[in-house]
Design a protein around this motif. Structure first.
Motif, PDB file in Angstrom:
ATOM      1  N   GLN A   1      -7.291  -2.828 -20.372  1.00 40.21           N
ATOM      2  CA  GLN A   1      -7.398  -2.147 -19.084  1.00 40.21           C
ATOM      3  C   GLN A   1      -8.380  -2.860 -18.156  1.00 40.21           C
ATOM      4  O   GLN A   1      -9.291  -3.560 -18.608  1.00 40.21           O
ATOM      5  N   PRO A   2      -8.200  -2.647 -16.839  1.00 39.38           N
ATOM      6  CA  PRO A   2      -9.145  -3.229 -15.886  1.00 39.38           C
ATOM      7  C   PRO A   2     -10.549  -2.658 -16.099  1.00 39.38           C
ATOM      8  O   PRO A   2     -10.711  -1.527 -16.576  1.00 39.38           O
ATOM      9  N   SER A   3     -11.543  -3.435 -15.717  1.00 42.88           N
ATOM     10  CA  SER A   3     -12.928  -2.951 -15.758  1.00 42.88           C
ATOM     11  C   SER A   3     -13.105  -1.864 -14.697  1.00 42.88           C
ATOM     12  O   SER A   3     -12.250  -1.686 -13.806  1.00 42.88           O
ATOM     13  N   LEU A   4     -14.228  -1.152 -14.748  1.00 40.79           N
ATOM     14  CA  LEU A   4     -14.465  -0.090 -13.762  1.00 40.79           C
ATOM     15  C   LEU A   4     -14.505  -0.629 -12.331  1.00 40.79           C
ATOM     16  O   LEU A   4     -13.903  -0.030 -11.421  1.00 40.79           O
ATOM     17  N   PRO A   5     -15.177  -1.757 -12.052  1.00 40.88           N
ATOM     18  CA  PRO A   5     -15.137  -2.300 -10.679  1.00 40.88           C
ATOM     19  C   PRO A   5     -13.715  -2.687 -10.257  1.00 40.88           C
ATOM     20  O   PRO A   5     -13.327  -2.474  -9.093  1.00 40.88           O
ATOM     21  N   GLU A   6     -12.954  -3.260 -11.176  1.00 39.59           N
ATOM     22  CA  GLU A   6     -11.565  -3.624 -10.858  1.00 39.59           C
ATOM     23  C   GLU A   6     -10.728  -2.380 -10.589  1.00 39.59           C
ATOM     24  O   GLU A   6      -9.901  -2.349  -9.658  1.00 39.59           O
ATOM     25  N   LEU A   7     -10.969  -1.327 -11.381  1.00 36.13           N
ATOM     26  CA  LEU A   7     -10.212  -0.091 -11.196  1.00 36.13           C
ATOM     27  C   LEU A   7     -10.559   0.562  -9.859  1.00 36.13           C
ATOM     28  O   LEU A   7      -9.700   1.154  -9.192  1.00 36.13           O
ATOM     29  N   GLU A   8     -11.805   0.427  -9.434  1.00 37.93           N
ATOM     30  CA  GLU A   8     -12.215   0.967  -8.130  1.00 37.93           C
ATOM     31  C   GLU A   8     -11.463   0.280  -6.998  1.00 37.93           C
ATOM     32  O   GLU A   8     -11.009   0.938  -6.043  1.00 37.93           O
ATOM     33  N   LYS A   9     -11.291  -1.032  -7.093  1.00 38.02           N
ATOM     34  CA  LYS A   9     -10.529  -1.764  -6.072  1.00 38.02           C
ATOM     35  C   LYS A   9      -9.065  -1.323  -6.068  1.00 38.02           C
ATOM     36  O   LYS A   9      -8.449  -1.157  -5.017  1.00 38.02           O
ATOM     37  N   ILE A  10      -8.504  -1.130  -7.245  1.00 38.51           N
ATOM     38  CA  ILE A  10      -7.107  -0.702  -7.344  1.00 38.51           C
ATOM     39  C   ILE A  10      -6.938   0.673  -6.716  1.00 38.51           C
ATOM     40  O   ILE A  10      -5.989   0.920  -5.949  1.00 38.51           O
ATOM     41  N   ASN A  11      -7.854   1.583  -6.996  1.00 40.46           N
ATOM     42  CA  ASN A  11      -7.753   2.933  -6.442  1.00 40.46           C
ATOM     43  C   ASN A  11      -7.902   2.937  -4.930  1.00 40.46           C
ATOM     44  O   ASN A  11      -7.199   3.683  -4.231  1.00 40.46           O
ATOM     45  N   ALA A  12      -8.805   2.101  -4.415  1.00 47.51           N
ATOM     46  CA  ALA A  12      -8.969   2.036  -2.956  1.00 47.51           C
ATOM     47  C   ALA A  12      -7.690   1.556  -2.295  1.00 47.51           C
ATOM     48  O   ALA A  12      -7.233   2.133  -1.288  1.00 47.51           O
ATOM     49  N   ALA A  13      -7.084   0.505  -2.865  1.00 40.58           N
ATOM     50  CA  ALA A  13      -5.840  -0.015  -2.292  1.00 40.58           C
ATOM     51  C   ALA A  13      -4.710   1.000  -2.445  1.00 40.58           C
ATOM     52  O   ALA A  13      -3.872   1.164  -1.538  1.00 40.58           O
ATOM     53  N   PHE A  14      -4.693   1.698  -3.579  1.00 37.97           N
ATOM     54  CA  PHE A  14      -3.631   2.679  -3.829  1.00 37.97           C
ATOM     55  C   PHE A  14      -3.746   3.856  -2.852  1.00 37.97           C
ATOM     56  O   PHE A  14      -2.741   4.352  -2.315  1.00 37.97           O
ATOM     57  N   LYS A  15      -4.980   4.311  -2.597  1.00 36.75           N
ATOM     58  CA  LYS A  15      -5.172   5.399  -1.641  1.00 36.75           C
ATOM     59  C   LYS A  15      -4.708   4.987  -0.246  1.00 36.75           C
ATOM     60  O   LYS A  15      -4.026   5.757   0.454  1.00 36.75           O
ATOM     61  N   ASP A  16      -5.077   3.782   0.176  1.00 40.72           N
ATOM     62  CA  ASP A  16      -4.650   3.300   1.500  1.00 40.72           C
ATOM     63  C   ASP A  16      -3.134   3.262   1.590  1.00 40.72           C
ATOM     64  O   ASP A  16      -2.548   3.671   2.611  1.00 40.72           O
ATOM     65  N   MET A  17      -2.494   2.771   0.551  1.00 39.34           N
ATOM     66  CA  MET A  17      -1.037   2.678   0.558  1.00 39.34           C
ATOM     67  C   MET A  17      -0.402   4.063   0.631  1.00 39.34           C
ATOM     68  O   MET A  17       0.573   4.285   1.366  1.00 39.34           O
ATOM     69  N   MET A  18      -0.955   5.014  -0.116  1.00 35.85           N
ATOM     70  CA  MET A  18      -0.401   6.369  -0.127  1.00 35.85           C
ATOM     71  C   MET A  18      -0.582   7.046   1.236  1.00 35.85           C
ATOM     72  O   MET A  18       0.311   7.759   1.709  1.00 35.85           O
ATOM     73  N   ILE A  19      -1.744   6.826   1.841  1.00 36.16           N
ATOM     74  CA  ILE A  19      -1.994   7.439   3.154  1.00 36.16           C
ATOM     75  C   ILE A  19      -1.052   6.857   4.202  1.00 36.16           C
ATOM     76  O   ILE A  19      -0.541   7.573   5.079  1.00 36.16           O
ATOM     77  N   LYS A  20      -0.818   5.545   4.157  1.00 37.61           N
ATOM     78  CA  LYS A  20       0.125   4.935   5.097  1.00 37.61           C
ATOM     79  C   LYS A  20       1.532   5.492   4.898  1.00 37.61           C
ATOM     80  O   LYS A  20       2.287   5.663   5.859  1.00 37.61           O
ATOM     81  N   SER A  21       1.882   5.781   3.663  1.00 37.16           N
ATOM     82  CA  SER A  21       3.200   6.338   3.378  1.00 37.16           C
ATOM     83  C   SER A  21       3.278   7.796   3.804  1.00 37.16           C
ATOM     84  O   SER A  21       4.312   8.252   4.297  1.00 37.16           O
ATOM     85  N   ASN A  22       2.163   8.526   3.639  1.00 42.06           N
ATOM     86  CA  ASN A  22       2.139   9.954   3.996  1.00 42.06           C
ATOM     87  C   ASN A  22       0.756  10.287   4.539  1.00 42.06           C
ATOM     88  O   ASN A  22      -0.176  10.568   3.782  1.00 42.06           O
ATOM     89  N   PRO A  23       0.572  10.269   5.881  1.00 38.43           N
ATOM     90  CA  PRO A  23      -0.757  10.489   6.487  1.00 38.43           C
ATOM     91  C   PRO A  23      -1.395  11.820   6.097  1.00 38.43           C
ATOM     92  O   PRO A  23      -2.621  11.968   6.153  1.00 38.43           O
ATOM     93  N   GLU A  24      -0.601  12.809   5.675  1.00 39.91           N
ATOM     94  CA  GLU A  24      -1.152  14.110   5.297  1.00 39.91           C
ATOM     95  C   GLU A  24      -2.053  14.011   4.062  1.00 39.91           C
ATOM     96  O   GLU A  24      -2.894  14.879   3.816  1.00 39.91           O
TER      97      GLU A  24
END
Length: 514
Positions: free
Chosen positions: A193-216
């Motif tokens: 699995q990714p390290s905690l810092p790597e997982l933090e980057k993945i989550n940040a990018a994933f949140k941005d992508m989800m918000i762009k897909s659904n601003p709500e």
């Protein structure tokens, strides 16, 4: 597009490959035959001149046609073919006579009448690595590889065969190591699995992508600012107790310094009669029905295990001269077939294999020849096997007593290599249907060949028609031919704690930590 142009999607290619649609001019090839299992079986019966098959007995003891469980009625033809007498009636007294005369005779009969012949035109297999991962199994560091063996289908591109297997090797021992090929469904043990810092980057990018897909979703993430959509899986437990006899067999193997390889039989050949014009059998037959001596699924699965061994011979981390093969039930049959026909395998663990495996064909106790030939399991065997369940046929009715060979001779083909026969008990689910006694008799009857070749059998004074099966939990494991009946169900897992030290001793393998 003309009708004869077919678009074939190679869905079974490794996922990292770029999926592509390839136009195939199907008019250049024999049309792919599609039949139900019933139609395929009827086709084989017609080829053999069989008008009617005897139905197999019922496993339900309350049914009128229930299987026989009366030992006094179980041996209609108790005299087995003499494993050390040639077809010309000459007694085999030397290893050379066994290897040059008798063993080829037995192989010929098994190929013709039971398991079928591997055709000369079987295409090559090219192995590629789908995933390589450094993981943990319990607290043992391992190297795990998910491999795909692509069979060359250039001669008949209407069928694709991609063999699926996972290889897991311990990283805390000095190699090369023995490996157990286990017939079953491959899975990677536990992904790194990714390290905690790597997982933090993945989550940040994933949140941005989800918000762009659904601003709500932004309001939800603002409400729970510490929430992360992706979390880490539980990591390795370095404080877990060391593997013991109750641990999964794979953990026991790794703890003993062995590697293991899980092979998916269904990726080689489907486990049904309708699939006989597909898979590796269909590929070599160019999509056409089998002939009576063509191989069945058991031989195809054994062929697949041999192709895995081909790959292991190229891996410097593996001791390719110490590769075992294992399976339970139908896969136990296939493991025995692989060991019998490919002398490169160092040893075999055969779990609860029943008819078509270690149980005597001549026995009428539980599962019968008719249970295989006359049912949905006929595809395991060569077409010729149907003859021994025929009640009406141009060649006359036949039974298992008419077979020129029996399972003790299949076990004898494994000699002098270590061969371990495993069963459970009916009370825990290893049903009487499997005829444990019939397998024990066969194991005893194989003994003279092990002795002839300088190996130890179950007992130098045993006679298959007189010996009584030993009590449960009494292992006969003092030689290369071994028997043990555990007190569990339809599995060989309880016997691994006995198999591994037995196997390591015979291989002269000792785990050396790095």
């Amino acid at each position: 597009m003309p009708k004869h142009l077919a678009l074939v999607l190679l869905t079974s290619l490794p996922c990292w490959a770029i999926a592509q649609q390839v136009a195939i001019d199907s008019s250049k090839y024999p049309p792919l035959k599609t039949m139900t299992a019933q139609q395929d079986q009827a086709n084989m019966m017609q080829q053999l001149g069989i008008r009617k098959l005897r139905p197999g007995p019922s496993g339900n003891e309350s049914d009128p046609n229930h299987a026989n469980y009366d030992e006094s009625q179980a041996n209609p033809c108790p005299q087995l073919p003499d494993v050390l007498t040639t077809k010309k009636g000459r007694k085999v007294t030397t290893p050379d006579q066994w290897w040059s005369v008798r063993r080829p005779e037995i192989i010929e009969d098994f190929e013709k009448e039971m398991y079928g012949r591997i055709p000369a035109n079987v295409p090559k297999v090219t192995w590629t690595t789908k995933v390589t991962d450094n993981e943990f199994v319990g607290r043992i560091p391992v190297l795990a590889r998910h491999m795909i063996g692509r069979v060359d289908n250039s001669e008949y591109p209407l069928i694709s065969v991609n063999i699926n297997m996972v290889l897991v090797l311990p990283q805390n021992v000095k190699g090369p190591v023995p490996v157990m090929i286990m017939l079953g469904f491959p899975t990677l043990p536990a992904p790194a699995q990714p390290s905690l810092p790597e997982l933090e980057k993945i989550n940040a990018a994933f949140k941005d992508m989800m918000i762009k897909s659904n601003p709500e979703l932004k309001a939800i993430f603002d409400k729970y600012p510490a929430y992360s959509p992706i979390t880490r899986l539980p990591g390795p437990n370095f404080f877990a107790p060391a593997p013991n006899g109750d641990s999964p067999p794979t953990e026991q193997l790794l703890a003993a310094g062995w590697g293991y390889c899980t092979l998916e039989p269904g990726s080689i050949q489907a486990d049904n009669g309708a699939g006989l014009t597909r898979g590796i059998i269909g590929l070599t037959n160019k999509g056409q029905p089998r002939k009576p001596e063509d191989w069945g699924a058991l031989r195809a699965w054994g062929w697949g295990a041999s192709r895995v061994l081909d790959y292991l011979e190229t891996d410097p981390l593996v001791n390719a001269k110490q590769v075992a093969v294992e399976g339970v039930s139908r896969y136990g049959k296939a493991a025995l077939v692989a060991m019998a026909f490919d002398q490169r395998f160092a040893m075999v663990l055969i779990g609860s294999s029943g008819k078509g495996g270690t149980t005597l064909q001549r026995r009428v106790f539980g599962e019968a020849v008719e249970s295989l030939a006359g049912s949905g399991e006929y595809h395991w065997m060569a077409g010729n096997y149907l003859k021994y369940a025929a009640s009406e046929s141009s060649s006359g009715p036949k039974t298992g007593c008419d077979l020129p060979i029996d399972s003790h001779e299949l076990l004898a083909l494994c000699a002098p290599r270590p061969t371990f026969v495993s069963y459970g008990i009916p009370e825990k689910g290893d049903a009487k249907w499997l005829d444990q006694m019939g397998s024990y008799k066969a194991t005893v009857a194989a003994g003279p060949v092990f002795q002839l070749l300088g190996a130890k059998d179950l007992s130098a004074n045993s006679e298959y028609n007189k010996d009584s099966m030993p009590p449960v939990l009494t292992g006969l494991m003092n030689g290369e031919l071994a028997w043990r009946q555990h007190n569990g169900g339809h599995t060989d897992a309880p016997n691994f704690q006995y198999f591994i030290p037995w196997a390591s001793k015979l291989l002269r393998y000792e785990r050396v930590a790095k």
